[in-house]
Motif scaffolding. Sequence first.
Motif, PDB file in Angstrom:
ATOM      1  N   ALA A   1      11.374   8.220 -11.912  1.00 54.60           N
ATOM      2  CA  ALA A   1      12.021   6.928 -12.172  1.00 54.60           C
ATOM      3  C   ALA A   1      11.334   5.818 -11.364  1.00 54.60           C
ATOM      4  O   ALA A   1      11.130   4.704 -11.863  1.00 54.60           O
ATOM      5  CB  ALA A   1      13.506   6.997 -11.825  1.00 54.60           C
ATOM      6  N   ASP A   2      10.976   6.144 -10.142  1.00 54.96           N
ATOM      7  CA  ASP A   2      10.325   5.145  -9.284  1.00 54.96           C
ATOM      8  C   ASP A   2       8.919   4.810  -9.785  1.00 54.96           C
ATOM      9  O   ASP A   2       8.496   3.658  -9.762  1.00 54.96           O
ATOM     10  CB  ASP A   2      10.265   5.635  -7.835  1.00 54.96           C
ATOM     11  CG  ASP A   2      11.631   5.564  -7.145  1.00 54.96           C
ATOM     12  OD1 ASP A   2      12.510   4.832  -7.658  1.00 54.96           O
ATOM     13  OD2 ASP A   2      11.809   6.232  -6.117  1.00 54.96           O
ATOM     14  N   VAL A   3       8.192   5.832 -10.220  1.00 56.30           N
ATOM     15  CA  VAL A   3       6.844   5.595 -10.760  1.00 56.30           C
ATOM     16  C   VAL A   3       6.921   4.657 -11.954  1.00 56.30           C
ATOM     17  O   VAL A   3       6.185   3.672 -12.057  1.00 56.30           O
ATOM     18  CB  VAL A   3       6.184   6.924 -11.212  1.00 56.30           C
ATOM     19  CG1 VAL A   3       4.920   6.644 -12.019  1.00 56.30           C
ATOM     20  CG2 VAL A   3       5.848   7.786 -10.014  1.00 56.30           C
TER      21      VAL A   3
ATOM     22  N   PHE B   1       0.852  -1.193   0.000  1.00 60.77           N
ATOM     23  CA  PHE B   1       0.000   0.000   0.000  1.00 60.77           C
ATOM     24  C   PHE B   1       0.887   1.242   0.000  1.00 60.77           C
ATOM     25  O   PHE B   1       1.766   1.374   0.850  1.00 60.77           O
ATOM     26  CB  PHE B   1      -0.916  -0.028   1.224  1.00 60.77           C
ATOM     27  CG  PHE B   1      -1.851  -1.216   1.200  1.00 60.77           C
ATOM     28  CD1 PHE B   1      -3.113  -1.113   0.652  1.00 60.77           C
ATOM     29  CD2 PHE B   1      -1.431  -2.457   1.676  1.00 60.77           C
ATOM     30  CE1 PHE B   1      -3.956  -2.209   0.591  1.00 60.77           C
ATOM     31  CE2 PHE B   1      -2.268  -3.565   1.619  1.00 60.77           C
ATOM     32  CZ  PHE B   1      -3.541  -3.444   1.066  1.00 60.77           C
ATOM     33  N   ILE B   2       0.660   2.109  -0.969  1.00 62.50           N
ATOM     34  CA  ILE B   2       1.485   3.312  -1.090  1.00 62.50           C
ATOM     35  C   ILE B   2       0.624   4.553  -0.966  1.00 62.50           C
ATOM     36  O   ILE B   2      -0.210   4.832  -1.831  1.00 62.50           O
ATOM     37  CB  ILE B   2       2.249   3.336  -2.433  1.00 62.50           C
ATOM     38  CG1 ILE B   2       3.089   2.062  -2.579  1.00 62.50           C
ATOM     39  CG2 ILE B   2       3.130   4.580  -2.513  1.00 62.50           C
ATOM     40  CD1 ILE B   2       3.972   2.037  -3.822  1.00 62.50           C
ATOM     41  N   ASP B   3       0.809   5.262   0.135  1.00 59.02           N
ATOM     42  CA  ASP B   3       0.045   6.492   0.359  1.00 59.02           C
ATOM     43  C   ASP B   3       0.832   7.673  -0.217  1.00 59.02           C
ATOM     44  O   ASP B   3       2.052   7.591  -0.378  1.00 59.02           O
ATOM     45  CB  ASP B   3      -0.186   6.684   1.863  1.00 59.02           C
ATOM     46  CG  ASP B   3      -1.435   7.523   2.160  1.00 59.02           C
ATOM     47  OD1 ASP B   3      -2.049   8.043   1.211  1.00 59.02           O
ATOM     48  OD2 ASP B   3      -1.789   7.643   3.354  1.00 59.02           O
ATOM     49  N   GLU B   4       0.141   8.755  -0.529  1.00 59.86           N
ATOM     50  CA  GLU B   4       0.768   9.948  -1.135  1.00 59.86           C
ATOM     51  C   GLU B   4       1.597   9.551  -2.361  1.00 59.86           C
ATOM     52  O   GLU B   4       2.705  10.027  -2.577  1.00 59.86           O
ATOM     53  CB  GLU B   4       1.656  10.683  -0.102  1.00 59.86           C
ATOM     54  CG  GLU B   4       0.951  11.083   1.181  1.00 59.86           C
ATOM     55  CD  GLU B   4      -0.098  12.180   1.010  1.00 59.86           C
ATOM     56  OE1 GLU B   4      -0.174  12.769  -0.084  1.00 59.86           O
ATOM     57  OE2 GLU B   4      -0.856  12.413   1.958  1.00 59.86           O
ATOM     58  N   MET B   5       1.007   8.685  -3.165  1.00 65.82           N
ATOM     59  CA  MET B   5       1.745   8.088  -4.278  1.00 65.82           C
ATOM     60  C   MET B   5       2.197   9.128  -5.303  1.00 65.82           C
ATOM     61  O   MET B   5       3.169   8.903  -6.024  1.00 65.82           O
ATOM     62  CB  MET B   5       0.855   7.037  -4.943  1.00 65.82           C
ATOM     63  CG  MET B   5       1.574   6.098  -5.891  1.00 65.82           C
ATOM     64  SD  MET B   5       0.434   4.763  -6.333  1.00 65.82           S
ATOM     65  CE  MET B   5       1.437   3.826  -7.476  1.00 65.82           C
TER      66      MET B   5
ATOM     67  N   SER C   1       0.015   7.938 -15.935  1.00 65.53           N
ATOM     68  CA  SER C   1      -0.062   7.701 -17.382  1.00 65.53           C
ATOM     69  C   SER C   1       1.003   8.482 -18.141  1.00 65.53           C
ATOM     70  O   SER C   1       1.406   8.081 -19.234  1.00 65.53           O
ATOM     71  CB  SER C   1      -1.462   7.962 -17.929  1.00 65.53           C
ATOM     72  OG  SER C   1      -1.835   9.283 -17.702  1.00 65.53           O
ATOM     73  N   ALA C   2       1.500   9.577 -17.536  1.00 65.29           N
ATOM     74  CA  ALA C   2       2.620  10.274 -18.178  1.00 65.29           C
ATOM     75  C   ALA C   2       3.852   9.380 -18.161  1.00 65.29           C
ATOM     76  O   ALA C   2       4.728   9.471 -19.020  1.00 65.29           O
ATOM     77  CB  ALA C   2       2.919  11.585 -17.456  1.00 65.29           C
ATOM     78  N   SER C   3       3.926   8.515 -17.158  1.00 68.92           N
ATOM     79  CA  SER C   3       5.086   7.651 -17.017  1.00 68.92           C
ATOM     80  C   SER C   3       4.986   6.425 -17.925  1.00 68.92           C
ATOM     81  O   SER C   3       5.920   6.111 -18.659  1.00 68.92           O
ATOM     82  CB  SER C   3       5.212   7.242 -15.559  1.00 68.92           C
ATOM     83  OG  SER C   3       6.162   6.233 -15.415  1.00 68.92           O
ATOM     84  N   LYS C   4       3.869   5.729 -17.856  1.00 65.95           N
ATOM     85  CA  LYS C   4       3.671   4.543 -18.706  1.00 65.95           C
ATOM     86  C   LYS C   4       2.257   4.599 -19.260  1.00 65.95           C
ATOM     87  O   LYS C   4       1.286   4.658 -18.490  1.00 65.95           O
ATOM     88  CB  LYS C   4       3.824   3.259 -17.884  1.00 65.95           C
ATOM     89  CG  LYS C   4       5.214   3.014 -17.333  1.00 65.95           C
ATOM     90  CD  LYS C   4       6.133   2.355 -18.346  1.00 65.95           C
ATOM     91  CE  LYS C   4       7.395   1.841 -17.668  1.00 65.95           C
ATOM     92  NZ  LYS C   4       8.638   2.295 -18.284  1.00 65.95           N
TER      93      LYS C   4
END
Length: 396
Positions: free
Chosen positions: A182-184, A172-176, A216-219
């Motif tokens: 790079a991580d996204v 679970f990732i809050d404040e995603m 979506s900007a990332s992938k």
Amino acid sequence: MDPVRNPYAPGAGQRPPELAGRDEQLRAFDVVLERIARGRPERSLVLTGLRGVGKTVLLNALRSAAVRRSWGTGKLEARPDQSLRRPLSGALHQAVRELGHPDADHVLGVIRSFAEREAGHDAKLRERWSPGIDAPAVRGRADSGDVEIDLVELMTDVGGLAADLGRGVAVFIDEMQDLGPADVSALCAACHEVSQSGLPVIVVGAGLPHLPAVLSASKSYSERLFSYQRIDRLTRAEADRALGAPAAEEDAAYDDDALAAMYDATGGYPYFIQAYGKTVWDLAPRSPITAADVAVGAPEAERELAVGFFGSRYERATPGERDYLRAMADAAPAEDPDNSVGDVATADVASVLGKKPQSLSPARDSLLKKGLIYSAERGRIAFTVPHFGRYLRRHG
Ligand SMILES: Nc1ncnc2c1ncn2[C@@H]1O[C@H](COP(=O)(O)OP(=O)(O)O)[C@@H](O)[C@H]1O
Ligand SMILES: [Mg+2]
């Protein structure tokens, strides 16, 4: 009424006495868990919404649902300018421990090697960055330094361990929205990979309304990975339940006019419901709580919100940024004077200030970075906090 029996819980991440209006998301998540455990493809959930709508508590409720199904779970809160490696290692370490596989050393060693990669060759840092993992690091796995490659290897190994037990792992990732680019991108790639291999690992995210745009900007395929759930203010009936059910537990009630007055004041925003609920309860002389009690309590609730909820954020802005925020409030369209739903054009903000839009980019970028505003669409911005425009007009 008796403050000791006051059931309400205003505060970031505070579990509400009644989690109203979120049945749909809880049900959808149960289906996701069941399908993934059976090796079927399923999009994971990503919760988006303004501050104070209840993303964090819903994320925690989803985590509890996963725990009830004996999944391994871990949670982290993304921070701007912080790499994913350490917090994600911590979350996966926790998840693997919860799985309780008798033979988890190899996977724990891979988690360790993933975490330690960030420290490079600094032996002391490495030691500090793998807290609590007893297993020796597995060199050559998840430690190439390319976070995308490493994350795929890591999640594949963790997924294999869970599959071995016929269970799953949920992170679970809050404040995603605060994850770095790079991580996204690595995270999307890893989710894509494990879902194609049918491995039972999912990432469940929560963040501000522009999070889908970040992903979506990332992938471009991120829309197929995640099912976006907009978390919003409660309807009148849900808000009534959020207030009424906890009161009933304490043998108290609201009359109809009181509930209407509460909804008027809170707009159905969960944080405000808890804040008004708490103050009005304390000041009301007896049950049932009336509209007159709400009228007495409201200014006090508003004062507390002005300090704790709005003020603490306003104070993070520099004088120039505050001018920008106020101009945003002034540029709000007449049909939404509180900027509670709509957004404004950056060009309109500039014209309120009588400046060129470009000259305002530094202030705007800094406010974006501080998470006080967001942009879901090019050329438009909005407050991340509901009713912020109203607060600025009253207290500016
Ligand atoms: N569904 C809900 N019903 C009633 N109160 C809620 C609900 N969701 C959240 N709250 C309350 O709202 C406040 C903010 O919740 P939080 O999860 O921190 O919001 P967010 O993470 O979106 O900023 C907390 O005081 C919490 O108790
Ligand atoms: Mg939150």
